[in-house]
Design a protein around this motif. Structure first.
Motif, PDB file in Angstrom:
ATOM      1  N   LEU A 192       7.012 -14.910 -14.624  1.00  0.00           N
ATOM      2  CA  LEU A 192       6.217 -16.066 -14.232  1.00  0.00           C
ATOM      3  C   LEU A 192       6.609 -16.574 -12.843  1.00  0.00           C
ATOM      4  O   LEU A 192       5.744 -16.927 -12.045  1.00  0.00           O
ATOM      5  N   ARG A 193       7.904 -16.615 -12.555  1.00  0.00           N
ATOM      6  CA  ARG A 193       8.343 -17.051 -11.227  1.00  0.00           C
ATOM      7  C   ARG A 193       7.787 -16.136 -10.148  1.00  0.00           C
ATOM      8  O   ARG A 193       7.339 -16.591  -9.088  1.00  0.00           O
ATOM      9  N   ARG A 194       7.817 -14.845 -10.412  1.00  0.00           N
ATOM     10  CA  ARG A 194       7.320 -13.894  -9.408  1.00  0.00           C
ATOM     11  C   ARG A 194       5.802 -13.999  -9.248  1.00  0.00           C
ATOM     12  O   ARG A 194       5.286 -13.938  -8.130  1.00  0.00           O
ATOM     13  N   ILE A 195       5.085 -14.143 -10.361  1.00  0.00           N
ATOM     14  CA  ILE A 195       3.628 -14.305 -10.272  1.00  0.00           C
ATOM     15  C   ILE A 195       3.292 -15.564  -9.486  1.00  0.00           C
ATOM     16  O   ILE A 195       2.411 -15.557  -8.617  1.00  0.00           O
ATOM     17  N   ASP A 196       3.978 -16.662  -9.783  1.00  0.00           N
ATOM     18  CA  ASP A 196       3.733 -17.910  -9.056  1.00  0.00           C
ATOM     19  C   ASP A 196       3.997 -17.723  -7.567  1.00  0.00           C
ATOM     20  O   ASP A 196       3.253 -18.232  -6.714  1.00  0.00           O
ATOM     21  N   GLY A 197       5.068 -16.976  -7.243  1.00  0.00           N
ATOM     22  CA  GLY A 197       5.375 -16.728  -5.833  1.00  0.00           C
ATOM     23  C   GLY A 197       4.312 -15.889  -5.153  1.00  0.00           C
ATOM     24  O   GLY A 197       3.896 -16.183  -4.028  1.00  0.00           O
ATOM     25  N   VAL A 198       3.843 -14.837  -5.838  1.00  0.00           N
ATOM     26  CA  VAL A 198       2.797 -13.974  -5.268  1.00  0.00           C
ATOM     27  C   VAL A 198       1.524 -14.768  -5.042  1.00  0.00           C
ATOM     28  O   VAL A 198       0.879 -14.666  -3.987  1.00  0.00           O
ATOM     29  N   MET A 199       1.133 -15.581  -6.017  1.00  0.00           N
ATOM     30  CA  MET A 199      -0.113 -16.332  -5.896  1.00  0.00           C
ATOM     31  C   MET A 199       0.000 -17.413  -4.823  1.00  0.00           C
ATOM     32  O   MET A 199      -0.968 -17.714  -4.139  1.00  0.00           O
ATOM     33  N   ARG A 200       1.188 -17.964  -4.685  1.00  0.00           N
ATOM     34  CA  ARG A 200       1.362 -19.036  -3.710  1.00  0.00           C
ATOM     35  C   ARG A 200       1.181 -18.538  -2.284  1.00  0.00           C
ATOM     36  O   ARG A 200       0.711 -19.273  -1.411  1.00  0.00           O
ATOM     37  N   ILE A 201       1.553 -17.281  -2.042  1.00  0.00           N
ATOM     38  CA  ILE A 201       1.453 -16.767  -0.668  1.00  0.00           C
ATOM     39  C   ILE A 201       0.227 -15.892  -0.452  1.00  0.00           C
ATOM     40  O   ILE A 201       0.073 -15.308   0.621  1.00  0.00           O
ATOM     41  N   ARG A 202      -0.656 -15.825  -1.457  1.00  0.00           N
ATOM     42  CA  ARG A 202      -1.801 -14.912  -1.351  1.00  0.00           C
ATOM     43  C   ARG A 202      -2.606 -15.164  -0.078  1.00  0.00           C
ATOM     44  O   ARG A 202      -2.998 -14.242   0.607  1.00  0.00           O
ATOM     45  N   ASP A 203      -2.866 -16.408   0.241  1.00  0.00           N
ATOM     46  CA  ASP A 203      -3.585 -16.757   1.466  1.00  0.00           C
ATOM     47  C   ASP A 203      -2.688 -17.525   2.428  1.00  0.00           C
ATOM     48  O   ASP A 203      -3.178 -18.232   3.319  1.00  0.00           O
ATOM     49  N   SER A 204      -1.375 -17.391   2.259  1.00  0.00           N
ATOM     50  CA  SER A 204      -0.445 -18.183   3.063  1.00  0.00           C
ATOM     51  C   SER A 204      -0.014 -17.449   4.325  1.00  0.00           C
ATOM     52  O   SER A 204       0.097 -16.227   4.345  1.00  0.00           O
ATOM     53  N   LYS A 205       0.226 -18.243   5.367  1.00  0.00           N
ATOM     54  CA  LYS A 205       0.722 -17.714   6.635  1.00  0.00           C
ATOM     55  C   LYS A 205       1.790 -18.663   7.166  1.00  0.00           C
ATOM     56  O   LYS A 205       1.725 -19.880   6.950  1.00  0.00           O
TER      57      LYS A 205
ATOM     58  N   GLY B 204     -11.762  -0.880 -16.376  1.00  0.00           N
ATOM     59  CA  GLY B 204     -12.560  -2.085 -16.248  1.00  0.00           C
ATOM     60  C   GLY B 204     -12.220  -2.846 -14.983  1.00  0.00           C
ATOM     61  O   GLY B 204     -11.286  -2.508 -14.259  1.00  0.00           O
ATOM     62  N   ARG B 205     -12.955  -3.918 -14.753  1.00  0.00           N
ATOM     63  CA  ARG B 205     -12.867  -4.610 -13.470  1.00  0.00           C
ATOM     64  C   ARG B 205     -11.549  -5.345 -13.270  1.00  0.00           C
ATOM     65  O   ARG B 205     -11.190  -5.675 -12.139  1.00  0.00           O
ATOM     66  N   LEU B 206     -10.806  -5.621 -14.362  1.00  0.00           N
ATOM     67  CA  LEU B 206      -9.527  -6.307 -14.221  1.00  0.00           C
ATOM     68  C   LEU B 206      -8.337  -5.347 -14.164  1.00  0.00           C
ATOM     69  O   LEU B 206      -7.209  -5.782 -13.899  1.00  0.00           O
ATOM     70  N   SER B 207      -8.585  -4.073 -14.407  1.00  0.00           N
ATOM     71  CA  SER B 207      -7.480  -3.119 -14.525  1.00  0.00           C
ATOM     72  C   SER B 207      -6.680  -2.970 -13.235  1.00  0.00           C
ATOM     73  O   SER B 207      -5.465  -3.210 -13.203  1.00  0.00           O
ATOM     74  N   GLU B 208      -7.334  -2.586 -12.156  1.00  0.00           N
ATOM     75  CA  GLU B 208      -6.620  -2.352 -10.893  1.00  0.00           C
ATOM     76  C   GLU B 208      -6.046  -3.644 -10.309  1.00  0.00           C
ATOM     77  O   GLU B 208      -4.902  -3.658  -9.848  1.00  0.00           O
ATOM     78  N   PRO B 209      -6.803  -4.770 -10.297  1.00  0.00           N
ATOM     79  CA  PRO B 209      -6.194  -6.012  -9.793  1.00  0.00           C
ATOM     80  C   PRO B 209      -4.977  -6.450 -10.603  1.00  0.00           C
ATOM     81  O   PRO B 209      -4.018  -6.982 -10.042  1.00  0.00           O
ATOM     82  N   ALA B 210      -4.992  -6.210 -11.927  1.00  0.00           N
ATOM     83  CA  ALA B 210      -3.835  -6.578 -12.748  1.00  0.00           C
ATOM     84  C   ALA B 210      -2.622  -5.739 -12.367  1.00  0.00           C
ATOM     85  O   ALA B 210      -1.505  -6.253 -12.219  1.00  0.00           O
ATOM     86  N   ARG B 211      -2.833  -4.454 -12.187  1.00  0.00           N
ATOM     87  CA  ARG B 211      -1.717  -3.582 -11.780  1.00  0.00           C
ATOM     88  C   ARG B 211      -1.213  -3.972 -10.396  1.00  0.00           C
ATOM     89  O   ARG B 211      -0.007  -3.961 -10.140  1.00  0.00           O
ATOM     90  N   ALA B 212      -2.147  -4.295  -9.505  1.00  0.00           N
ATOM     91  CA  ALA B 212      -1.736  -4.684  -8.150  1.00  0.00           C
ATOM     92  C   ALA B 212      -0.902  -5.962  -8.178  1.00  0.00           C
ATOM     93  O   ALA B 212       0.095  -6.076  -7.461  1.00  0.00           O
ATOM     94  N   LEU B 213      -1.305  -6.935  -9.010  1.00  0.00           N
ATOM     95  CA  LEU B 213      -0.546  -8.182  -9.115  1.00  0.00           C
ATOM     96  C   LEU B 213       0.861  -7.908  -9.618  1.00  0.00           C
ATOM     97  O   LEU B 213       1.848  -8.399  -9.046  1.00  0.00           O
TER      98      LEU B 213
END
Length: 304
Positions: free
Chosen positions: A220-233, A21-30
């Motif tokens: 949760l800490r790691r997810i928050d870190g990944v999301m925080r830098i998703r568009d960060s430079k 499904g459409r969430l499968s690969e993005p979930a694994r990538a996250l």
């Protein structure tokens, strides 16, 4: 609320995600971006965590809330639409939902929308009185109708909801919309959004057992870190002291900048973590404000 006890003998966190499904690969990538890796079972239904006590169950998205509810898994990545629909179903029967949204994950965005034939002059929910509404989300639709004070017949369809008006099965539909192309192809137009949806991390209402809670907090800490830098430079530049205020006004989405004097003079070397897109136009505006030697660097990992 008291912690939910872990099943006897289990000290490994279980996360349910879509097998397909459409969430499968993005979930694994996250989860992969969080530094997790797995070995997949031969039947491709279970993944054993190699480098952390975190395992995956690969299931249908509709099964994920129930697996959390029963304690067979601890967390799940699922569409908000599925989570809220199943919570609404339990609410209708007087049973509390033992699952809730823990984090919005920023991918898989869509909306649950009411759509009517193109020829309708939409004037509001009152037009739905005594109409037939085809949907795959009956509990959410009924809850919304109750809020609007409207009586309508809710017809449950598991697929091809958009074609129901053309077949004479329904007058309007309530379905997920991404681009709107499918609605348009069936001469329908969205007129009202019932829910904004995206992928979410779901978990139990009660606290996890201490055997699992530490691992969940690490995730949760790691997810928050990944999301925080998703568009960060990381933006690095130099600026005269007198220009710093003008430059920083152009960086409203940045963390507080760090700086140090270059050779003890008036020129400052600066760096700031920007959480928005750093375009060429933005760099040119910064240069006009007094910045120079501008460099934009990718951020691979960040842990607050």
């Amino acid at each position: 609320m008291s912690p939910k006890p872990a099943p006897a003998g289990r000290d490994r966190l279980r996360i349910a995600i879509q097998k397909n499904g459409r969430l499968s690969e993005p979930a694994r990538a996250l989860l992969g971006s969080c530094g997790l890796s797995w070995r997949e079972s031969p039947d491709k239904l279970f993944c054993y965590g190699d480098n952390a006590p975190v395992d995956l169950l690969l299931v249908r998205d509709d099964d994920i809330p129930g697996l959390i509810d029963s304690g067979l898994c601890d967390l799940g990545i699922v569409g908000r639409n599925v989570l809220v629909e199943q919570a609404s179903e339990r609410d209708e029967t007087g049973k509390p939902a033992n699952f809730r949204e823990w984090r919005a994950l920023g991918f898989g965005g869509c909306r649950l929308s009411l759509a009517v034939p193109n020829e309708w002059d939409w004037r509001g929910p009152a037009q739905l009185q005594d109409r037939r509404i085809a949907t795959s989300y009956p509990a959410l639709t009924r809850a919304w109708l109750r809020e609007q004070g409207v009586q309508a017949e809710v017809l449950v369809l598991s697929g091809s909801v958009e074609i129901a008006p053309r077949l004479g099965q329904a007058d309007v539909v309530c379905d997920l919309v991404s681009s709107g192309a499918t609605l348009s192809a069936n001469q329908l137009k969205p007129v009202c959004d019932l829910l904004q949806s995206e992928a979410v991390l779901a978990g139990p209402v009660a606290d996890l057992d201490p055997l699992l809670a530490g691992t969940a907090q690490m995730l949760l800490r790691r997810i928050d870190g990944v999301m925080r830098i998703r568009d960060s430079k990381l933006l690095m530049f130099q600026a005269p002291r007198g220009s710093v205020a003008d430059v920083l006004r152009l960086l409203p989405d940045a963390e507080p900048a760090t700086s140090y004097a270059v050779d003890g003079g008036d020129l400052l070397a600066m760096q700031a973590l920007c959480h928005g897109v750093v375009t060429w136009q933005r760099l040119e505006e910064l240069k006009r404000a007094g910045a120079r030697g501008l460099m934009v660097l990718p951020v691979e990992r960040m842990l607050a």
